[in-house]
Design a protein around this motif. Sequence first.
Motif, PDB file in Angstrom:
ATOM      1  N   LYS A  35     -29.715  -6.551 -55.807  1.00  0.00           N
ATOM      2  CA  LYS A  35     -29.221  -6.931 -54.484  1.00  0.00           C
ATOM      3  C   LYS A  35     -27.867  -7.606 -54.574  1.00  0.00           C
ATOM      4  CE  LYS A  35     -33.386  -7.181 -51.901  1.00  0.00           C
ATOM      5  NZ  LYS A  35     -33.761  -7.491 -50.584  1.00  0.00           N
ATOM      6  N   GLN A  39     -26.691  -8.916 -49.107  1.00  0.00           N
ATOM      7  CA  GLN A  39     -28.062  -8.494 -48.820  1.00  0.00           C
ATOM      8  C   GLN A  39     -29.016  -9.680 -48.927  1.00  0.00           C
ATOM      9  OE1 GLN A  39     -28.269  -5.471 -51.866  1.00  0.00           O
ATOM     10  NE2 GLN A  39     -28.158  -3.808 -50.353  1.00  0.00           N
ATOM     11  N   ASP A  43     -31.468 -11.248 -46.051  1.00  0.00           N
ATOM     12  CA  ASP A  43     -32.890 -11.523 -46.274  1.00  0.00           C
ATOM     13  C   ASP A  43     -33.211 -12.976 -45.959  1.00  0.00           C
ATOM     14  OD1 ASP A  43     -33.255  -8.931 -47.159  1.00  0.00           O
ATOM     15  OD2 ASP A  43     -33.308  -9.468 -49.294  1.00  0.00           O
ATOM     16  N   ASP A  44     -32.339 -13.873 -46.402  1.00  0.00           N
ATOM     17  CA  ASP A  44     -32.548 -15.300 -46.171  1.00  0.00           C
ATOM     18  C   ASP A  44     -32.611 -15.604 -44.672  1.00  0.00           C
ATOM     19  OD1 ASP A  44     -32.538 -18.188 -47.051  1.00  0.00           O
ATOM     20  OD2 ASP A  44     -30.640 -18.156 -45.940  1.00  0.00           O
ATOM     21  N   SER A  46     -33.301 -13.550 -42.196  1.00  0.00           N
ATOM     22  CA  SER A  46     -34.492 -12.926 -41.630  1.00  0.00           C
ATOM     23  C   SER A  46     -35.755 -13.713 -41.981  1.00  0.00           C
ATOM     24  CB  SER A  46     -34.604 -11.487 -42.152  1.00  0.00           C
ATOM     25  OG  SER A  46     -35.810 -10.902 -41.746  1.00  0.00           O
ATOM     26  N   CYS A  47     -35.839 -14.167 -43.231  1.00  0.00           N
ATOM     27  CA  CYS A  47     -37.030 -14.893 -43.670  1.00  0.00           C
ATOM     28  C   CYS A  47     -37.099 -16.300 -43.080  1.00  0.00           C
ATOM     29  CB  CYS A  47     -37.089 -14.935 -45.195  1.00  0.00           C
ATOM     30  SG  CYS A  47     -37.471 -13.308 -45.911  1.00  0.00           S
ATOM     31  N   CYS A 129     -42.006 -14.002 -47.576  1.00  0.00           N
ATOM     32  CA  CYS A 129     -41.066 -13.051 -46.997  1.00  0.00           C
ATOM     33  C   CYS A 129     -39.988 -12.665 -48.007  1.00  0.00           C
ATOM     34  CB  CYS A 129     -40.445 -13.659 -45.731  1.00  0.00           C
ATOM     35  SG  CYS A 129     -39.233 -12.606 -44.917  1.00  0.00           S
ATOM     36  N   MET A 130     -39.432 -13.661 -48.697  1.00  0.00           N
ATOM     37  CA  MET A 130     -38.373 -13.367 -49.665  1.00  0.00           C
ATOM     38  C   MET A 130     -38.914 -12.506 -50.814  1.00  0.00           C
ATOM     39  SD  MET A 130     -35.533 -14.608 -48.560  1.00  0.00           S
ATOM     40  CE  MET A 130     -34.381 -14.848 -49.905  1.00  0.00           C
ATOM     41  N   TYR A 131     -40.117 -12.793 -51.263  1.00  0.00           N
ATOM     42  CA  TYR A 131     -40.719 -12.000 -52.338  1.00  0.00           C
ATOM     43  C   TYR A 131     -40.960 -10.571 -51.863  1.00  0.00           C
ATOM     44  CZ  TYR A 131     -43.840 -10.684 -56.136  1.00  0.00           C
ATOM     45  OH  TYR A 131     -44.407 -10.048 -57.206  1.00  0.00           O
ATOM     46  N   ALA A 132     -41.461 -10.422 -50.648  1.00  0.00           N
ATOM     47  CA  ALA A 132     -41.714  -9.084 -50.101  1.00  0.00           C
ATOM     48  C   ALA A 132     -40.417  -8.300 -49.909  1.00  0.00           C
ATOM     49  CB  ALA A 132     -42.464  -9.189 -48.776  1.00  0.00           C
ATOM     50  N   ALA A 133     -39.310  -9.002 -49.679  1.00  0.00           N
ATOM     51  CA  ALA A 133     -38.016  -8.337 -49.494  1.00  0.00           C
ATOM     52  C   ALA A 133     -37.374  -7.957 -50.830  1.00  0.00           C
ATOM     53  CB  ALA A 133     -37.076  -9.243 -48.697  1.00  0.00           C
ATOM     54  N   ASP A 135     -36.623 -10.204 -53.366  1.00  0.00           N
ATOM     55  CA  ASP A 135     -35.843 -11.279 -53.976  1.00  0.00           C
ATOM     56  C   ASP A 135     -36.694 -12.018 -54.998  1.00  0.00           C
ATOM     57  OD1 ASP A 135     -33.281 -11.113 -52.480  1.00  0.00           O
ATOM     58  OD2 ASP A 135     -34.605 -11.400 -50.779  1.00  0.00           O
TER      59      ASP A 135
END
Length: 169
Positions: A35, A39, A43-44, A46-47, A129-133, A135
């Motif tokens: 990433k 990006q 993600d940050d 959004s999460c 959320c971050m793990y699922a994205a 990161d």
Amino acid sequence: MNYRRLVILLSLTGLAACTVMPTGPSVMALPGSSKTFDQFRADDASCRQFAFQQVGGVSADQAAANSAVGSAVVGTAIGAAAGAAFGGGSGAAIGAGAGLLTGSAVGVGAAQTSGYGVQRRYDYAYLQCMYAAGDKVPVYGPMRTAPPNGAYSTPPLPPPGIQPPPPSS
């Protein structure tokens, strides 16, 4: 003289209600291997929004303040009722002041507990959320490194005559 006592009491109440919590995640997340930083920032953002929704749209600071004010109000009401029951009109005022002070003191602990609980739930939702994205989410605990040849060894067998524990079902 009564105004002086009231000012002191209100100052203590205001001080007791002060609890400052983070306004965002208090945990670390890092960009995934493939990433870009832009990006990761998307993600940050959004999460953060996802985590805020998961805690009911209330920040940890707001939850702490609401808890502190609620405790002070309940303490004042109970103190006024008890004071009126035991001492009449003047007793109600004294009871309300004592209840406000006691309710505020109790509210400090309740505010911190409430704020930390909301912050913990926010952090968990953010990390998920971050793990699922995709990161990286650092975890704490003992680290296990691979041996030089890249193969992990199996644990040794128990000495002869000792039975291994039965398999759990």
